[in-house]
Design a protein around this motif. Structure first.
Motif, PDB file in Angstrom:
ATOM      1  N   VAL A   1     -78.107  12.617 -87.039  1.00  0.00           N
ATOM      2  CA  VAL A   1     -79.469  13.151 -86.971  1.00  0.00           C
ATOM      3  C   VAL A   1     -80.206  12.578 -85.768  1.00  0.00           C
ATOM      4  CG1 VAL A   1     -81.716  13.212 -88.136  1.00  0.00           C
ATOM      5  CG2 VAL A   1     -79.615  13.602 -89.448  1.00  0.00           C
ATOM      6  N   GLU A   2     -80.071  11.279 -85.526  1.00  0.00           N
ATOM      7  CA  GLU A   2     -80.742  10.636 -84.396  1.00  0.00           C
ATOM      8  C   GLU A   2     -80.264  11.200 -83.065  1.00  0.00           C
ATOM      9  OE1 GLU A   2     -81.268   6.398 -86.800  1.00  0.00           O
ATOM     10  OE2 GLU A   2     -79.696   6.653 -85.291  1.00  0.00           O
ATOM     11  N   LEU A   3     -78.947  11.392 -82.948  1.00  0.00           N
ATOM     12  CA  LEU A   3     -78.397  11.962 -81.718  1.00  0.00           C
ATOM     13  C   LEU A   3     -78.895  13.395 -81.513  1.00  0.00           C
ATOM     14  CD1 LEU A   3     -74.713  10.662 -81.833  1.00  0.00           C
ATOM     15  CD2 LEU A   3     -76.494   9.978 -80.225  1.00  0.00           C
ATOM     16  N   PHE A   4     -78.932  14.175 -82.596  1.00  0.00           N
ATOM     17  CA  PHE A   4     -79.416  15.559 -82.507  1.00  0.00           C
ATOM     18  C   PHE A   4     -80.873  15.590 -82.049  1.00  0.00           C
ATOM     19  CE2 PHE A   4     -81.646  19.120 -84.555  1.00  0.00           C
ATOM     20  CZ  PHE A   4     -80.966  20.194 -83.976  1.00  0.00           C
ATOM     21  N   LEU A   5     -81.704  14.764 -82.662  1.00  0.00           N
ATOM     22  CA  LEU A   5     -83.119  14.723 -82.290  1.00  0.00           C
ATOM     23  C   LEU A   5     -83.300  14.257 -80.850  1.00  0.00           C
ATOM     24  CD1 LEU A   5     -84.729  13.240 -85.530  1.00  0.00           C
ATOM     25  CD2 LEU A   5     -84.880  15.598 -84.695  1.00  0.00           C
ATOM     26  N   PHE A   6     -82.500  13.275 -80.441  1.00  0.00           N
ATOM     27  CA  PHE A   6     -82.598  12.767 -79.074  1.00  0.00           C
ATOM     28  C   PHE A   6     -82.309  13.867 -78.061  1.00  0.00           C
ATOM     29  CE2 PHE A   6     -80.220  11.162 -75.383  1.00  0.00           C
ATOM     30  CZ  PHE A   6     -81.226  10.441 -74.755  1.00  0.00           C
ATOM     31  N   PHE A   7     -81.233  14.624 -78.270  1.00  0.00           N
ATOM     32  CA  PHE A   7     -80.871  15.655 -77.306  1.00  0.00           C
ATOM     33  C   PHE A   7     -81.833  16.844 -77.355  1.00  0.00           C
ATOM     34  CE2 PHE A   7     -76.737  13.451 -77.280  1.00  0.00           C
ATOM     35  CZ  PHE A   7     -76.594  13.317 -75.904  1.00  0.00           C
ATOM     36  N   VAL A   8     -82.372  17.141 -78.525  1.00  0.00           N
ATOM     37  CA  VAL A   8     -83.385  18.196 -78.608  1.00  0.00           C
ATOM     38  C   VAL A   8     -84.624  17.788 -77.815  1.00  0.00           C
ATOM     39  CG1 VAL A   8     -85.010  19.365 -80.149  1.00  0.00           C
ATOM     40  CG2 VAL A   8     -82.610  19.196 -80.796  1.00  0.00           C
ATOM     41  N   LEU A   9     -85.075  16.549 -78.021  1.00  0.00           N
ATOM     42  CA  LEU A   9     -86.257  16.061 -77.300  1.00  0.00           C
ATOM     43  C   LEU A   9     -85.996  15.977 -75.796  1.00  0.00           C
ATOM     44  CD1 LEU A   9     -87.420  13.241 -79.753  1.00  0.00           C
ATOM     45  CD2 LEU A   9     -88.557  15.433 -79.341  1.00  0.00           C
ATOM     46  N   LEU A  10     -84.798  15.508 -75.430  1.00  0.00           N
ATOM     47  CA  LEU A  10     -84.458  15.396 -74.010  1.00  0.00           C
ATOM     48  C   LEU A  10     -84.399  16.770 -73.357  1.00  0.00           C
ATOM     49  CD1 LEU A  10     -83.612  13.787 -71.534  1.00  0.00           C
ATOM     50  CD2 LEU A  10     -81.261  13.777 -72.418  1.00  0.00           C
ATOM     51  N   PHE A  11     -83.763  17.725 -74.039  1.00  0.00           N
ATOM     52  CA  PHE A  11     -83.663  19.074 -73.495  1.00  0.00           C
ATOM     53  C   PHE A  11     -85.046  19.714 -73.390  1.00  0.00           C
ATOM     54  CE2 PHE A  11     -82.711  23.633 -73.557  1.00  0.00           C
ATOM     55  CZ  PHE A  11     -81.712  23.694 -72.598  1.00  0.00           C
ATOM     56  N   GLY A  12     -85.867  19.478 -74.409  1.00  0.00           N
ATOM     57  CA  GLY A  12     -87.232  19.999 -74.355  1.00  0.00           C
ATOM     58  C   GLY A  12     -88.022  19.399 -73.219  1.00  0.00           C
ATOM     59  N   PHE A  13     -87.823  18.112 -72.972  1.00  0.00           N
ATOM     60  CA  PHE A  13     -88.545  17.424 -71.901  1.00  0.00           C
ATOM     61  C   PHE A  13     -88.176  17.976 -70.530  1.00  0.00           C
ATOM     62  CE2 PHE A  13     -88.566  13.921 -68.779  1.00  0.00           C
ATOM     63  CZ  PHE A  13     -89.925  13.653 -68.737  1.00  0.00           C
ATOM     64  N   VAL A  14     -86.876  18.142 -70.258  1.00  0.00           N
ATOM     65  CA  VAL A  14     -86.446  18.583 -68.930  1.00  0.00           C
ATOM     66  C   VAL A  14     -86.704  20.062 -68.704  1.00  0.00           C
ATOM     67  CG1 VAL A  14     -84.705  16.764 -68.794  1.00  0.00           C
ATOM     68  CG2 VAL A  14     -84.045  19.037 -69.620  1.00  0.00           C
ATOM     69  N   THR A  15     -86.863  20.854 -69.784  1.00  0.00           N
ATOM     70  CA  THR A  15     -87.138  22.291 -69.627  1.00  0.00           C
ATOM     71  C   THR A  15     -88.605  22.613 -69.876  1.00  0.00           C
ATOM     72  OG1 THR A  15     -86.542  22.702 -71.949  1.00  0.00           O
ATOM     73  CG2 THR A  15     -84.795  22.937 -70.300  1.00  0.00           C
ATOM     74  N   HIS A  16     -89.433  21.567 -70.014  1.00  0.00           N
ATOM     75  CA  HIS A  16     -90.862  21.738 -70.306  1.00  0.00           C
ATOM     76  C   HIS A  16     -91.067  22.543 -71.589  1.00  0.00           C
ATOM     77  CE1 HIS A  16     -91.672  20.043 -66.358  1.00  0.00           C
ATOM     78  NE2 HIS A  16     -90.851  20.930 -65.830  1.00  0.00           N
ATOM     79  N   TRP A  17     -90.176  22.292 -72.548  1.00  0.00           N
ATOM     80  CA  TRP A  17     -90.240  22.879 -73.892  1.00  0.00           C
ATOM     81  C   TRP A  17     -90.089  24.398 -73.892  1.00  0.00           C
ATOM     82  CZ3 TRP A  17     -89.588  18.861 -76.806  1.00  0.00           C
ATOM     83  CH2 TRP A  17     -90.075  17.631 -76.363  1.00  0.00           C
ATOM     84  N   LYS A  18     -89.405  24.913 -72.854  1.00  0.00           N
ATOM     85  CA  LYS A  18     -89.087  26.341 -72.805  1.00  0.00           C
ATOM     86  C   LYS A  18     -87.608  26.511 -73.120  1.00  0.00           C
ATOM     87  CE  LYS A  18     -92.672  27.199 -69.366  1.00  0.00           C
ATOM     88  NZ  LYS A  18     -92.971  27.630 -67.970  1.00  0.00           N
ATOM     89  N   PHE A  19     -87.263  26.412 -74.405  1.00  0.00           N
ATOM     90  CA  PHE A  19     -85.866  26.416 -74.820  1.00  0.00           C
ATOM     91  C   PHE A  19     -85.186  27.762 -74.557  1.00  0.00           C
ATOM     92  CE2 PHE A  19     -87.805  23.091 -77.375  1.00  0.00           C
ATOM     93  CZ  PHE A  19     -86.910  22.062 -77.207  1.00  0.00           C
ATOM     94  N   GLY A  20     -85.956  28.810 -74.492  1.00  0.00           N
ATOM     95  CA  GLY A  20     -85.344  30.130 -74.356  1.00  0.00           C
ATOM     96  C   GLY A  20     -85.010  30.518 -72.937  1.00  0.00           C
ATOM     97  N   SER A  21     -85.544  29.769 -71.975  1.00  0.00           N
ATOM     98  CA  SER A  21     -85.298  30.137 -70.573  1.00  0.00           C
ATOM     99  C   SER A  21     -84.611  28.990 -69.855  1.00  0.00           C
ATOM    100  CB  SER A  21     -86.614  30.463 -69.875  1.00  0.00           C
ATOM    101  OG  SER A  21     -87.485  29.354 -69.942  1.00  0.00           O
ATOM    102  N   ILE A  22     -83.392  29.222 -69.409  1.00  0.00           N
ATOM    103  CA  ILE A  22     -82.625  28.219 -68.692  1.00  0.00           C
ATOM    104  C   ILE A  22     -82.325  28.745 -67.294  1.00  0.00           C
ATOM    105  CG2 ILE A  22     -80.514  26.864 -68.631  1.00  0.00           C
ATOM    106  CD1 ILE A  22     -80.327  27.170 -71.630  1.00  0.00           C
ATOM    107  N   ASN A  23     -82.715  28.001 -66.302  1.00  0.00           N
ATOM    108  CA  ASN A  23     -82.497  28.410 -64.920  1.00  0.00           C
ATOM    109  C   ASN A  23     -81.117  27.971 -64.466  1.00  0.00           C
ATOM    110  OD1 ASN A  23     -82.699  29.133 -62.263  1.00  0.00           O
ATOM    111  ND2 ASN A  23     -84.090  27.458 -61.700  1.00  0.00           N
ATOM    112  N   TYR A  24     -80.270  28.882 -64.103  1.00  0.00           N
ATOM    113  CA  TYR A  24     -78.919  28.548 -63.696  1.00  0.00           C
ATOM    114  C   TYR A  24     -78.772  28.451 -62.177  1.00  0.00           C
ATOM    115  CZ  TYR A  24     -77.201  29.172 -68.399  1.00  0.00           C
ATOM    116  OH  TYR A  24     -76.976  29.028 -69.750  1.00  0.00           O
ATOM    117  N   HIS A  25     -79.885  28.415 -61.473  1.00  0.00           N
ATOM    118  CA  HIS A  25     -79.806  28.314 -60.017  1.00  0.00           C
ATOM    119  C   HIS A  25     -80.649  27.148 -59.548  1.00  0.00           C
ATOM    120  CE1 HIS A  25     -77.849  32.215 -59.825  1.00  0.00           C
ATOM    121  NE2 HIS A  25     -78.764  32.656 -60.699  1.00  0.00           N
ATOM    122  N   VAL A  26     -80.038  26.311 -58.745  1.00  0.00           N
ATOM    123  CA  VAL A  26     -80.723  25.129 -58.228  1.00  0.00           C
ATOM    124  C   VAL A  26     -81.659  25.552 -57.093  1.00  0.00           C
ATOM    125  CG1 VAL A  26     -80.421  22.883 -57.181  1.00  0.00           C
ATOM    126  CG2 VAL A  26     -78.736  23.722 -58.794  1.00  0.00           C
TER     127      VAL A  26
END
Length: 262
Positions: free
Chosen positions: A237-262
Motif C-alpha cells: 500500500v505504501e509503495l502504491f501511494l508513493f508512486f501515485v503521489l510521485l506520478f501526480g507530482f511530476v504530471t501536475h496531477w493530470k493523470f489522463g494526459s501523458i506527454n510522450y515527446h520531450v
C-alpha cells in the motif's frame, strides 16, 4: 610505556587501563615511526575493517538476533549500521549510474522511458532523492513493527535499530543484485534476468526471516504469520501511494494526459 594516575585527555583520576571518565587509554608513549605505522595506522585500519566485516556478516546471517543483541547492549563489535548503509547506498547508486551509462552505449539510446516526459521526471526525481527515499523505509518499517510486534515491549527507537539492521541487509543484497545486472552487456545476459527474479525473492525471504528471528519467541507460527502478512500488505500500500503521489507530482496531477515527446 608508562601508566599515568591521571588521564592526559580529561585530567580525571584513572586507576585502570582505560579512563573511566572519557575512555582514553592511560598508557602513554613517545610517538615513533614504527609505532605510528604498525599501531596507529595498521591497527586502526584493521579494527575499522573488522567492525565493518562483522556488522555485514551479522546483518546477512542473523539480522534479527544481531539487532536484539545491539539493543541489549552488545555494541562494541558493531560498526554504525546507518553509516554503513549510507556507504553501501552510495556504492549502489554509483553502480546503477554506471549501468545506465553502459545501457546508452550498448543499447538503443532512445528508449520508451526517455520518450516519456513523465518517465524522465520520475527517473530524475528518483535519482536525485534516492538515498532519502530508500532511507524512508527505516522509519516505515519501525512504525509497522512497533504496531504489530508489541509483546517484545521495544520502544520506537529500538524498533528503528531492528529496521536499520534489516535495511542494511537489504542494501547488501541489492548491491550484489546490481552487480549481476551487468551481465546484460555480455553473452550471458539471461543471467541478469534470472538474478533479478531471484534477488527479489531473496529480499522478501530476508525480511520475513529477519523479523521471525527477532520475534519468534513472542508469537506462535500463526501469530507471527498473520502479523507478517499485514506488514507486507502495508508495504504494498505504501509503495502504491508513493508512486501515485510521485506520478501526480511530476504530471501536475493530470493523470489522463501523458506527454510522450520531450
Amino acid at each position: 610505556m608508562s601508566h599515568s594516575t591521571r588521564c592526559l585527555n580529561c585530567d580525571a583520576i584513572a586507576s585502570n587501563v582505560f579512563c573511566s571518565h572519557c575512555g582514553q587509554k592511560t598508557d602513554t608513549h613517545r610517538i615513533t615511526l614504527k609505532h605510528f605505522v604498525f599501531h596507529d595506522i595498521l591497527h586502526g585500519v584493521w579494527h575499522f575493517e573488522k567492525g565493518i566485516l562483522f556488522t555485514i556478516k551479522e546483518a546477512l546471517v542473523r539480522p534479527g538476533n544481531a539487532a536484539l543483541d545491539y539493543i541489549a547492549g552488545k555494541r562494541i563489535r558493531y560498526y554504525n549500521v546507518f553509516y554503513l548503509a549510507l556507504i553501501l547506498l552510495g556504492l549502489n547508486i554509483f553502480l546503477t549510474h554506471y549501468y545506465d551509462s553502459l545501457s546508452e552505449v550498448y543499447e538503443n539510446p532512445i528508449s520508451d522511458v526517455k520518450n516519456n516526459a513523465a518517465g524522465m521526471k520520475i527517473a530524475s526525481f528518483m535519482s536525485k532523492y534516492a538515498k532519502a527515499i530508500l532511507f524512508s523505509f527505516v522509519p516505515l518499517f519501525a512504525l509497522k513493527s512497533t504496531l504489530l510486534f508489541r509483546r517484545r515491549k521495544l520502544n520506537l527507537s529500538e524498533h528503528f535499530i531492528v529496521a536499520g539492521m534489516i535495511f542494511l541487509g537489504i542494501v547488501l543484497i541489492t548491491v550484489v543484485g546490481t552487480l549481476f545486472s551487468f551481465f546484460d552487456f555480455t553473452y550471458f545476459d539471461s543471467i541478469s534476468e534470472v538474478a533479478e527474479f531471484v534477488f527479489s525473492l531473496l529480499i522478501l525471504f530476508y525480511v520475513i526471516y529477519s523479523y521471525y528471528a527477532a520475534f519468534k519467541s513472542d508469537y506462535s507460527v500463526w501469530g507471527f504469520s498473520w502479523r507478517m502478512l499485514l506488514f507486507l500488505l502495508f508495504i504494498i500500500v505504501e509503495l502504491f501511494l508513493f508512486f501515485v503521489l510521485l506520478f501526480g507530482f511530476v504530471t501536475h496531477w493530470k493523470f489522463g494526459s501523458i506527454n510522450y515527446h520531450v
